[in-house]
Design a protein around this motif. Structure first.
Motif, mmCIF file in Angstrom:
data_model
loop_
_atom_site.group_PDB
_atom_site.id
_atom_site.type_symbol
_atom_site.label_atom_id
_atom_site.label_comp_id
_atom_site.label_asym_id
_atom_site.label_seq_id
_atom_site.Cartn_x
_atom_site.Cartn_y
_atom_site.Cartn_z
ATOM 1 N N CYS A 8 3.548 -0.287 -17.320
ATOM 2 C CA CYS A 8 3.942 0.295 -16.040
ATOM 3 C C CYS A 8 2.699 0.520 -15.186
ATOM 4 O O CYS A 8 1.749 1.180 -15.629
ATOM 5 C CB CYS A 8 4.687 1.611 -16.239
ATOM 6 N N VAL A 9 2.728 -0.029 -13.979
ATOM 7 C CA VAL A 9 1.614 0.061 -13.037
ATOM 8 C C VAL A 9 2.106 0.778 -11.788
ATOM 9 O O VAL A 9 3.084 0.335 -11.156
ATOM 10 C CB VAL A 9 1.086 -1.340 -12.660
ATOM 11 N N TYR A 10 1.426 1.857 -11.431
ATOM 12 C CA TYR A 10 1.799 2.647 -10.250
ATOM 13 C C TYR A 10 0.745 2.471 -9.168
ATOM 14 O O TYR A 10 -0.450 2.524 -9.446
ATOM 15 C CB TYR A 10 1.910 4.124 -10.613
ATOM 16 N N GLY A 11 1.208 2.279 -7.932
ATOM 17 C CA GLY A 11 0.278 2.217 -6.815
ATOM 18 C C GLY A 11 0.883 1.486 -5.634
ATOM 19 O O GLY A 11 2.045 1.066 -5.663
ATOM 20 N N PRO A 12 0.094 1.301 -4.563
ATOM 21 C CA PRO A 12 0.568 0.561 -3.397
ATOM 22 C C PRO A 12 0.333 -0.940 -3.568
ATOM 23 O O PRO A 12 -0.625 -1.357 -4.228
ATOM 24 C CB PRO A 12 -0.306 1.120 -2.267
ATOM 25 N N PHE A 13 1.193 -1.740 -2.964
ATOM 26 C CA PHE A 13 1.047 -3.196 -3.009
ATOM 27 C C PHE A 13 1.424 -3.783 -1.653
ATOM 28 O O PHE A 13 2.251 -3.229 -0.927
ATOM 29 C CB PHE A 13 1.932 -3.807 -4.105
ATOM 30 N N ASN A 14 0.797 -4.915 -1.337
ATOM 31 C CA ASN A 14 1.198 -5.708 -0.178
ATOM 32 C C ASN A 14 2.182 -6.780 -0.620
ATOM 33 O O ASN A 14 2.125 -7.248 -1.765
ATOM 34 C CB ASN A 14 -0.020 -6.374 0.471
ATOM 35 N N TYR A 15 3.058 -7.180 0.299
ATOM 36 C CA TYR A 15 4.067 -8.195 0.002
ATOM 37 C C TYR A 15 3.939 -9.335 1.008
ATOM 38 O O TYR A 15 3.946 -9.094 2.217
ATOM 39 C CB TYR A 15 5.467 -7.576 0.055
ATOM 40 N N GLN A 16 3.743 -10.545 0.473
ATOM 41 C CA GLN A 16 3.533 -11.740 1.298
ATOM 42 C C GLN A 16 2.413 -11.507 2.308
ATOM 43 O O GLN A 16 2.488 -11.906 3.469
ATOM 44 C CB GLN A 16 4.836 -12.131 2.006
ATOM 45 N N GLY A 17 1.367 -10.839 1.823
ATOM 46 C CA GLY A 17 0.186 -10.592 2.632
ATOM 47 C C GLY A 17 0.347 -9.535 3.700
ATOM 48 O O GLY A 17 -0.560 -9.356 4.529
ATOM 49 N N GLN A 18 1.456 -8.793 3.678
ATOM 50 C CA GLN A 18 1.725 -7.803 4.720
ATOM 51 C C GLN A 18 1.744 -6.395 4.132
ATOM 52 O O GLN A 18 2.212 -6.180 3.019
ATOM 53 C CB GLN A 18 3.078 -8.099 5.372
ATOM 54 N N TYR A 19 1.249 -5.445 4.933
ATOM 55 C CA TYR A 19 1.325 -4.045 4.528
ATOM 56 C C TYR A 19 2.779 -3.569 4.581
ATOM 57 O O TYR A 19 3.538 -3.964 5.468
ATOM 58 C CB TYR A 19 0.465 -3.173 5.441
ATOM 59 N N SER A 20 3.125 -2.706 3.655
ATOM 60 C CA SER A 20 4.492 -2.190 3.619
ATOM 61 C C SER A 20 4.677 -0.983 4.528
ATOM 62 O O SER A 20 5.807 -0.536 4.738
ATOM 63 C CB SER A 20 4.882 -1.829 2.179
ATOM 64 N N SER A 21 3.573 -0.453 5.076
ATOM 65 C CA SER A 21 3.654 0.706 5.972
ATOM 66 C C SER A 21 2.342 0.841 6.732
ATOM 67 O O SER A 21 1.299 0.326 6.310
ATOM 68 C CB SER A 21 3.926 1.989 5.180
ATOM 69 N N ASP A 22 2.393 1.555 7.846
ATOM 70 C CA ASP A 22 1.168 1.836 8.603
ATOM 71 C C ASP A 22 0.215 2.697 7.781
ATOM 72 O O ASP A 22 -1.014 2.541 7.875
ATOM 73 C CB ASP A 22 1.509 2.538 9.915
ATOM 74 N N SER A 23 0.772 3.603 6.985
ATOM 75 C CA SER A 23 -0.102 4.465 6.180
ATOM 76 C C SER A 23 -0.871 3.639 5.145
ATOM 77 O O SER A 23 -2.043 3.922 4.867
ATOM 78 C CB SER A 23 0.704 5.571 5.497
ATOM 79 N N ASN A 24 -0.228 2.615 4.582
ATOM 80 C CA ASN A 24 -0.939 1.755 3.638
ATOM 81 C C ASN A 24 -2.012 0.937 4.359
ATOM 82 O O ASN A 24 -3.084 0.686 3.803
ATOM 83 C CB ASN A 24 0.037 0.830 2.912
ATOM 84 N N ARG A 25 -1.734 0.494 5.585
ATOM 85 C CA ARG A 25 -2.751 -0.221 6.363
ATOM 86 C C ARG A 25 -3.978 0.678 6.593
ATOM 87 O O ARG A 25 -5.119 0.251 6.410
ATOM 88 C CB ARG A 25 -2.165 -0.656 7.710
ATOM 89 N N ASN A 26 -3.723 1.916 6.957
ATOM 90 C CA ASN A 26 -4.821 2.857 7.176
ATOM 91 C C ASN A 26 -5.570 3.152 5.882
ATOM 92 O O ASN A 26 -6.798 3.263 5.871
ATOM 93 C CB ASN A 26 -4.292 4.150 7.790
ATOM 94 N N PHE A 27 -4.813 3.278 4.808
ATOM 95 C CA PHE A 27 -5.436 3.544 3.503
ATOM 96 C C PHE A 27 -6.311 2.378 3.080
ATOM 97 O O PHE A 27 -7.414 2.578 2.555
ATOM 98 C CB PHE A 27 -4.337 3.795 2.466
ATOM 99 N N ASP A 28 -5.863 1.167 3.321
ATOM 100 C CA ASP A 28 -6.655 -0.009 2.965
ATOM 101 C C ASP A 28 -7.957 -0.041 3.755
ATOM 102 O O ASP A 28 -9.012 -0.405 3.221
ATOM 103 C CB ASP A 28 -5.838 -1.283 3.217
ATOM 104 N N GLY A 29 -7.908 0.342 5.019
ATOM 105 C CA GLY A 29 -9.132 0.428 5.810
ATOM 106 C C GLY A 29 -10.083 1.469 5.260
ATOM 107 O O GLY A 29 -11.310 1.253 5.213
ATOM 108 N N TRP A 30 -9.524 2.589 4.807
ATOM 109 C CA TRP A 30 -10.360 3.636 4.208
ATOM 110 C C TRP A 30 -10.995 3.133 2.917
ATOM 111 O O TRP A 30 -12.180 3.376 2.662
ATOM 112 C CB TRP A 30 -9.504 4.878 3.952
#
Length: 202
Positions: free
Chosen positions: A134-156
């Motif tokens: 079992c792996v927990y965390g955020p993931f992108n799908y087809q190269g796209q962020y699933s949310s604006d918060s994940n986009r911001n987190f990736d930049g951080w």
């Protein structure tokens, strides 16, 4: 020492526990890769007493993990192994004859791509046939962020370490398949995270 504290661990532990209770219902020995603060380990070990919960992380985190283990001891909770995914895993076949479950949370986006590959290689080497991952965390799908918060987190993440990034779901499935791991369930979790539940089929 003061107990290390992760607010995200506190926020997500109850939701993760619901999934693990089912995913690891037939398991006996769990290796947690990247135990971090130790909060998840003490929480899950108490809720899932049928499991032996083996903590692990790089040595710099051991004092904090052990502080939590001392604060909330459980007979099924084991002191951390010194595990660096880029080095041979310290798995003793006598002390750990069967690892039939592996859990990791909020690690793959911190690791470099090389480390993510090494993680899956280690899972393929040490997880028993029919074992659960079992792996927990955020993931992108087809190269796209699933949310604006994940986009911001990736930049951080990139600002902290250019080798860290939210990983593509499709790439993770590819690495898993190379280790005979089959995705059997995917769960949407709080704060735009997922749990990916794999089983080792061979």
């Amino acid at each position: 020492m003061p107990l290390p504290y992760s607010q995200s661990c506190e926020n997500n532990k109850a939701a993760i526990a619901v999934i693990l209770e089912s995913a690891f219902s037939q398991s006996s020995h769990v290796l947690e890769v990247g135990s971090g603060s130790g909060q998840h380990a003490v929480h899950f070990a108490k809720l899932l007493p049928h499991l032996t919960w083996q903590t692990s992380d790089q040595v710099e985190y051991h004092a904090g993990i052990n502080a939590w283990l001392n604060e909330s001891p459980s007979t099924n909770l084991q002191q951390p192994l010194a595990l660096d995914v880029l080095k041979p895993w310290p798995i003793d076949p006598v002390a750990h004859p069967v690892i039939d479950a592996i859990f990791t949370a909020n690690t793959l986006h911190i690791m470099s791509k090389e480390m993510v590959k090494a993680f899956f290689n280690g899972v393929g080497q040490y997880l028993s046939v029919h074992g659960q991952l079992c792996v927990y965390g955020p993931f992108n799908y087809q190269g796209q962020y699933s949310s604006d918060s994940n986009r911001n987190f990736d930049g951080w993440l990139a600002a902290q370490n250019p080798q860290s990034a939210i990983r593509d779901f499709e790439w993770i499935l590819q690495l898993a398949a190379e280790q005979q791991l089959t995705l059997i369930a995917e769960f949407s979790m709080p704060a735009n995270n997922q749990i990916l539940h794999f089983e080792k089929r061979a």
